[in-house]
Design an enzyme around this catalytic site. Sequence first.
Site, PDB file in Angstrom:
ATOM      1  N   ILE A  89      31.167 -73.910  29.231  1.00  0.00           N
ATOM      2  CA  ILE A  89      32.346 -73.243  28.668  1.00  0.00           C
ATOM      3  C   ILE A  89      32.326 -73.221  27.138  1.00  0.00           C
ATOM      4  O   ILE A  89      33.104 -72.494  26.528  1.00  0.00           O
ATOM      5  CB  ILE A  89      33.669 -73.865  29.177  1.00  0.00           C
ATOM      6  CG1 ILE A  89      33.785 -75.327  28.763  1.00  0.00           C
ATOM      7  CG2 ILE A  89      33.811 -73.679  30.675  1.00  0.00           C
ATOM      8  CD1 ILE A  89      35.164 -75.913  28.997  1.00  0.00           C
ATOM      9  N   ASN A 100      21.756 -85.512  28.066  1.00  0.00           N
ATOM     10  CA  ASN A 100      22.394 -86.470  27.165  1.00  0.00           C
ATOM     11  C   ASN A 100      22.794 -87.673  28.012  1.00  0.00           C
ATOM     12  O   ASN A 100      23.456 -87.513  29.038  1.00  0.00           O
ATOM     13  CB  ASN A 100      23.630 -85.866  26.504  1.00  0.00           C
ATOM     14  CG  ASN A 100      23.277 -84.702  25.602  1.00  0.00           C
ATOM     15  OD1 ASN A 100      22.248 -84.694  24.946  1.00  0.00           O
ATOM     16  ND2 ASN A 100      24.135 -83.697  25.583  1.00  0.00           N
ATOM     17  N   GLY A 108      26.033 -87.901  22.985  1.00  0.00           N
ATOM     18  CA  GLY A 108      26.824 -86.694  23.150  1.00  0.00           C
ATOM     19  C   GLY A 108      27.262 -86.405  24.573  1.00  0.00           C
ATOM     20  O   GLY A 108      27.847 -85.362  24.832  1.00  0.00           O
ATOM     21  N   HIS A 112      23.811 -84.421  34.270  1.00  0.00           N
ATOM     22  CA  HIS A 112      23.663 -82.977  34.166  1.00  0.00           C
ATOM     23  C   HIS A 112      22.629 -82.622  33.110  1.00  0.00           C
ATOM     24  O   HIS A 112      22.455 -83.332  32.135  1.00  0.00           O
ATOM     25  CB  HIS A 112      24.999 -82.289  33.856  1.00  0.00           C
ATOM     26  CG  HIS A 112      25.655 -82.739  32.586  1.00  0.00           C
ATOM     27  ND1 HIS A 112      26.330 -83.938  32.482  1.00  0.00           N
ATOM     28  CD2 HIS A 112      25.749 -82.149  31.377  1.00  0.00           C
ATOM     29  CE1 HIS A 112      26.829 -84.058  31.257  1.00  0.00           C
ATOM     30  NE2 HIS A 112      26.477 -82.978  30.564  1.00  0.00           N
ATOM     31  N   HIS A 168      21.355 -79.668  30.449  1.00  0.00           N
ATOM     32  CA  HIS A 168      21.712 -78.464  29.713  1.00  0.00           C
ATOM     33  C   HIS A 168      20.462 -77.598  29.651  1.00  0.00           C
ATOM     34  O   HIS A 168      19.417 -78.056  29.170  1.00  0.00           O
ATOM     35  CB  HIS A 168      22.127 -78.805  28.277  1.00  0.00           C
ATOM     36  CG  HIS A 168      23.376 -79.605  28.172  1.00  0.00           C
ATOM     37  ND1 HIS A 168      24.585 -79.043  27.870  1.00  0.00           N
ATOM     38  CD2 HIS A 168      23.598 -80.933  28.328  1.00  0.00           C
ATOM     39  CE1 HIS A 168      25.511 -79.996  27.835  1.00  0.00           C
ATOM     40  NE2 HIS A 168      24.936 -81.146  28.107  1.00  0.00           N
TER      41      HIS A 168
END
Length: 119
Positions: A36, A92, A98, A105, A107
């Site tokens: 998002i 992360n 971060g 998960h 990125h």
Amino acid sequence: MAGEPQADCLFCKIAAGEVPATVVRETEQIVAFRDINPQAPTHVLVIPKAHYRDAATLAAAQPQLVADVLREAAEVAAEEKIDATGYRIVFNTGAGAGQTVFHAHAHLLGGRGLEWPPG
């Protein structure tokens, strides 16, 4: 308990379909959805449906599931047409790195130059 859905976890709720997300790929084990707050033209989060706090916990408990996350990230990169130009996969681990949602998960970032080291 590791692997079990957590009632207070945003990503568990997304994986269960309880919170809306722009899902781009889904398997029995994995959900991939658009971030998002994208940091690149393509920024997709690839998560295991099973809850593990971070990448290290996931790798220790379910190494095959880590491989599944990476494979699905590569599939998303191909679908997004960034596989030929290059992409980055980032995990992360911990607040100091971060991590803000404590559900493992990856990125998937691409679609622009990604200089190293990142900021």
